[in-house]
Enzyme design. Sequence first.
Site, PDB file in Angstrom:
ATOM      1  N   LYS A   1       0.856  -1.201   0.000  1.00 41.92           N
ATOM      2  CA  LYS A   1       0.000   0.000   0.000  1.00 41.92           C
ATOM      3  C   LYS A   1       0.877   1.230   0.000  1.00 41.92           C
ATOM      4  O   LYS A   1       2.002   1.226   0.529  1.00 41.92           O
ATOM      5  CB  LYS A   1      -0.957   0.028   1.190  1.00 41.92           C
ATOM      6  CG  LYS A   1      -0.317   0.267   2.578  1.00 41.92           C
ATOM      7  CD  LYS A   1      -0.220   1.710   3.018  1.00 41.92           C
ATOM      8  CE  LYS A   1       0.918   1.887   3.981  1.00 41.92           C
ATOM      9  NZ  LYS A   1       1.232   2.968   4.693  1.00 41.92           N
TER      10      LYS A   1
ATOM     11  N   ASP B   1      -3.311  -1.062   9.099  1.00 38.67           N
ATOM     12  CA  ASP B   1      -3.308  -1.132   7.635  1.00 38.67           C
ATOM     13  C   ASP B   1      -3.849  -2.455   7.093  1.00 38.67           C
ATOM     14  O   ASP B   1      -3.974  -2.615   5.876  1.00 38.67           O
ATOM     15  CB  ASP B   1      -1.871  -0.988   7.100  1.00 38.67           C
ATOM     16  CG  ASP B   1      -1.301   0.399   7.309  1.00 38.67           C
ATOM     17  OD1 ASP B   1      -2.093   1.356   7.413  1.00 38.67           O
ATOM     18  OD2 ASP B   1      -0.062   0.521   7.367  1.00 38.67           O
TER      19      ASP B   1
HETATM   20  O1  C5P Z   1      -1.510  -0.527  13.905  1.00 40.52           O
HETATM   21  P1  C5P Z   1      -0.058  -0.828  13.713  1.00 40.52           P
HETATM   22  O2  C5P Z   1       0.367  -2.051  14.477  1.00 40.52           O
HETATM   23  O3  C5P Z   1       0.352  -0.891  12.291  1.00 40.52           O
HETATM   24  O4  C5P Z   1       0.717   0.411  14.354  1.00 40.52           O
HETATM   25  C1  C5P Z   1       2.081   0.356  14.652  1.00 40.52           C
HETATM   26  C2  C5P Z   1       2.450   1.543  15.529  1.00 40.52           C
HETATM   27  O5  C5P Z   1       2.353   2.754  14.797  1.00 40.52           O
HETATM   28  C3  C5P Z   1       1.524   1.753  16.713  1.00 40.52           C
HETATM   29  O6  C5P Z   1       1.949   1.020  17.832  1.00 40.52           O
HETATM   30  C4  C5P Z   1       1.663   3.265  16.963  1.00 40.52           C
HETATM   31  O7  C5P Z   1       2.851   3.554  17.648  1.00 40.52           O
HETATM   32  C5  C5P Z   1       1.824   3.808  15.563  1.00 40.52           C
HETATM   33  N1  C5P Z   1       0.536   4.247  14.973  1.00 40.52           N
HETATM   34  C6  C5P Z   1      -0.059   5.405  15.444  1.00 40.52           C
HETATM   35  N2  C5P Z   1      -1.242   5.824  14.900  1.00 40.52           N
HETATM   36  C7  C5P Z   1      -1.824   5.133  13.895  1.00 40.52           C
HETATM   37  C8  C5P Z   1      -1.223   3.960  13.390  1.00 40.52           C
HETATM   38  C9  C5P Z   1      -0.035   3.550  13.958  1.00 40.52           C
HETATM   39  O8  C5P Z   1       0.453   6.065  16.352  1.00 40.52           O
HETATM   40  N3  C5P Z   1      -2.959   5.566  13.367  1.00 40.52           N
END
Ligand code: C5P
Length: 304
Positions: A11, A143
């Site tokens: 993506k 994602d």
């Molecule tokens: O959701 P995902 O595991 O991909 O997110 C990884 C990290 O990225 C989260 O732990 C957070 O620190 C950060 N993040 C965030 N806000 C989002 C998506 C991700 O702060 N909307």
Amino acid sequence: MREVTVSSPAKINLSLLVGPRRPDGFHPLATVYQAIGLYDQVVAGPGVDGEFSVAVAGDERLSVSQVPTDDSNLAMRAARLLAARHGVEEGVHLTITKGIPVAGGMAGGSADAAAALVACDVLWGTRTPRKELMAMAAELGSDVPFSLVGGTAIGTGRGEIIAPAMARGSYWWVVLESGTGMSTPEVYREFDRIHGDEPPPEPAVPPELMAALRSGDIERLGAALSNDLQPAALRLRPELAQSLGYGLEGSAHGAVLSGSGPSCLFLTESELHAIQVAGWLKGYGLGPVSYAPGPVAGARVVKP
Ligand code: C5P
């Protein structure tokens, strides 16, 4: 031996607007996702002794050795989540072949998790309704729901709430990778530091980007590309600013950092144009460089 193969795309974010940190640590987003034709492939086969295991293959230029093969692997977590939901006890062996750069800001781990959900659902015959699969995807990562859907879509919430976007035209993206990946949480922390004194506004998708997508006008789209994480990532990796500039000088219609970086994206109008821009970047000794069309479909079974 029964095996199911699923292919899942990378993506990119055509725009990524980020709001102030929420109490749960995540940031509210308003983003426009596009799936592009760089793929990871996940093969799901019977578990050895009923266990869950994962092996990773692919070119080391994509940093495949950085992908964990223990319980922290997102594809493995996806398989365990689906098994727990349906009371499946037979386990699975997942073989991931990477085509998406690891820790590049292109949702490679999320693509693998989406692929594992789809592959295990077919392997185990669990026939999970689409809505439930999307809910599990959201539990696994911000994602992951988009990786299931693909195409061009609007993401809100922490990125996990997906709505279709009216978009016309197809494009070619040049992707400039970087030897070492970046940590997403670290880039978000830098974003928080930059906005320490003055919190950013609540994010909303820019109308100009949506108008550009509806028109299919590549110049307009190039001008509307945006990423609120880019200043934070550039503070951590100042050399990326130069790379983005080189692509524009090499005739790309737009240049933007992908997600939390460090992959850089360049918008081009055809495969030939993509090859020209890729060659221009290589002339500066930059690389690895690849190119891919977008939008493309989300995770799908390629060998049942
Ligand atoms: O959701 P995902 O595991 O991909 O997110 C990884 C990290 O990225 C989260 O732990 C957070 O620190 C950060 N993040 C965030 N806000 C989002 C998506 C991700 O702060 N909307």
